[in-house]
Design an enzyme around this catalytic site. Structure first.
Site, PDB file in Angstrom:
ATOM      1  N   GLU A 124      14.392  12.579  -7.514  1.00 56.32           N
ATOM      2  CA  GLU A 124      15.517  11.849  -6.937  1.00 56.32           C
ATOM      3  C   GLU A 124      16.833  12.160  -7.637  1.00 56.32           C
ATOM      4  O   GLU A 124      17.895  11.774  -7.163  1.00 56.32           O
ATOM      5  CB  GLU A 124      15.247  10.346  -6.948  1.00 56.32           C
ATOM      6  CG  GLU A 124      15.217   9.707  -8.327  1.00 56.32           C
ATOM      7  CD  GLU A 124      14.874   8.221  -8.229  1.00 56.32           C
ATOM      8  OE1 GLU A 124      14.341   7.799  -7.189  1.00 56.32           O
ATOM      9  OE2 GLU A 124      15.145   7.511  -9.198  1.00 56.32           O
ATOM     10  N   HIS A 125      16.785  12.847  -8.773  1.00 56.19           N
ATOM     11  CA  HIS A 125      18.018  13.171  -9.481  1.00 56.19           C
ATOM     12  C   HIS A 125      18.682  14.437  -8.953  1.00 56.19           C
ATOM     13  O   HIS A 125      19.900  14.546  -8.959  1.00 56.19           O
ATOM     14  CB  HIS A 125      17.745  13.328 -10.986  1.00 56.19           C
ATOM     15  CG  HIS A 125      17.141  12.104 -11.587  1.00 56.19           C
ATOM     16  ND1 HIS A 125      16.027  12.127 -12.400  1.00 56.19           N
ATOM     17  CD2 HIS A 125      17.475  10.794 -11.456  1.00 56.19           C
ATOM     18  CE1 HIS A 125      15.716  10.888 -12.755  1.00 56.19           C
ATOM     19  NE2 HIS A 125      16.571  10.068 -12.195  1.00 56.19           N
ATOM     20  N   HIS A 126      17.881  15.400  -8.530  1.00 60.23           N
ATOM     21  CA  HIS A 126      18.440  16.677  -8.075  1.00 60.23           C
ATOM     22  C   HIS A 126      17.990  17.054  -6.662  1.00 60.23           C
ATOM     23  O   HIS A 126      18.426  18.058  -6.128  1.00 60.23           O
ATOM     24  CB  HIS A 126      18.033  17.798  -9.036  1.00 60.23           C
ATOM     25  CG  HIS A 126      18.373  17.516 -10.468  1.00 60.23           C
ATOM     26  ND1 HIS A 126      17.481  16.915 -11.341  1.00 60.23           N
ATOM     27  CD2 HIS A 126      19.512  17.718 -11.167  1.00 60.23           C
ATOM     28  CE1 HIS A 126      18.052  16.770 -12.529  1.00 60.23           C
ATOM     29  NE2 HIS A 126      19.284  17.236 -12.456  1.00 60.23           N
ATOM     30  N   GLN A 137       8.510  11.180 -11.436  1.00 67.22           N
ATOM     31  CA  GLN A 137       7.055  11.290 -11.637  1.00 67.22           C
ATOM     32  C   GLN A 137       6.458   9.984 -12.170  1.00 67.22           C
ATOM     33  O   GLN A 137       5.363   9.583 -11.787  1.00 67.22           O
ATOM     34  CB  GLN A 137       6.758  12.451 -12.590  1.00 67.22           C
ATOM     35  CG  GLN A 137       5.263  12.708 -12.768  1.00 67.22           C
ATOM     36  CD  GLN A 137       4.988  13.896 -13.660  1.00 67.22           C
ATOM     37  OE1 GLN A 137       5.797  14.810 -13.764  1.00 67.22           O
ATOM     38  NE2 GLN A 137       3.842  13.888 -14.318  1.00 67.22           N
ATOM     39  N   HIS A 147       8.468  20.701 -12.708  1.00 65.32           N
ATOM     40  CA  HIS A 147       9.714  20.265 -12.080  1.00 65.32           C
ATOM     41  C   HIS A 147      10.683  21.420 -11.933  1.00 65.32           C
ATOM     42  O   HIS A 147      11.093  22.021 -12.924  1.00 65.32           O
ATOM     43  CB  HIS A 147      10.360  19.152 -12.919  1.00 65.32           C
ATOM     44  CG  HIS A 147       9.574  17.879 -12.935  1.00 65.32           C
ATOM     45  ND1 HIS A 147      10.016  16.733 -12.317  1.00 65.32           N
ATOM     46  CD2 HIS A 147       8.367  17.577 -13.467  1.00 65.32           C
ATOM     47  CE1 HIS A 147       9.107  15.771 -12.479  1.00 65.32           C
ATOM     48  NE2 HIS A 147       8.110  16.260 -13.183  1.00 65.32           N
TER      49      HIS A 147
END
Ligand code: ZN
Length: 191
Positions: free
Chosen positions: A85-87, A125, A153
């Site tokens: 969700e960050h990248h 995760q 990731h």
């Protein structure tokens, strides 16, 4: 019918945004090779996040069977693909799930489906691990449940630190898995 129309509307709206994104990245979205790309990306992203429209507890509840079996049930090496969700870049790997029934079991194919539903959302995760555990604990009410996830990731591998081959492992558990011996039995069986 109306939900199909909604999805079509969403995809065409997403496509207009992706067209802007492509231009803002310094490309020319009207270039021949990119003409259909915004719509293709919109469809791909809709598929990769389809878990928002599915109810994992319902999947388990529809396949509950009364059963006296009280040994560990293990479903290991469940392949999954998710998006951080960050990248919004992929992370993927294997999930291993174990539970010890307390009167009820579920169809074995349902555990991978639960993993799939939570993975097809924007995730981290750690939360993916906990959500799978919570969903099984809540619906099956077993003596205990444990989830281990091993993943790679893209956001670590492609950018920044470029730790090419590092794997991230997360785990979470309830009930009888608070006992180290029970956890060890599971870990030995998934190795
Ligand atoms: Zn990331």
């Amino acid at each position: 019918m109306s939900s199909i129309n909604n999805e079509e509307n969403n995809i065409s709206l997403l496509a207009t945004h992706y067209k802007s994104v492509i231009d803002l990245l310094g490309e020319d979205a009207s270039r021949e090779g990119l003409l259909d790309t915004p719509e293709r990306v919109a469809k791909a992203m809709t598929f990769l996040t389809k878990g928002y429209n599915e109810n994992p507890e319902e999947i388990l509840r529809k396949a509950l069977f009364k059963e006296d079996y009280s040994q560990m049930v293990i479903v290991k090496d469940i392949d999954f693909y998710s998006l951080c969700e960050h990248h919004m870049l992929p992370f993927w790997g294997k999930a291993h799930v174990a539970y010890i029934p307390n009167g009820y079991i579920t169809g074995l194919s349902k555990i991978p489906r639960v993993v799939e539903v939570f993975a097809r959302r924007l995730q981290v995760q750690e939360r993916l691990t906990t959500q799978i555990k919570d969903c099984i604990q809540k619906t099956l009410n077993p003596m205990g449940v444990m989830v281990v996830i091993e993943a790679q990731h893209m956001c670590m591998q492609m950018r920044g630190v470029q730790k090419q081959n590092s794997t991230t492992t997360t785990s979470d558990f309830t009930g009888v898995f608070n006992t180290a011996k029970t956890r060890e039995e599971f870990i030995n069986l998934i190795r």
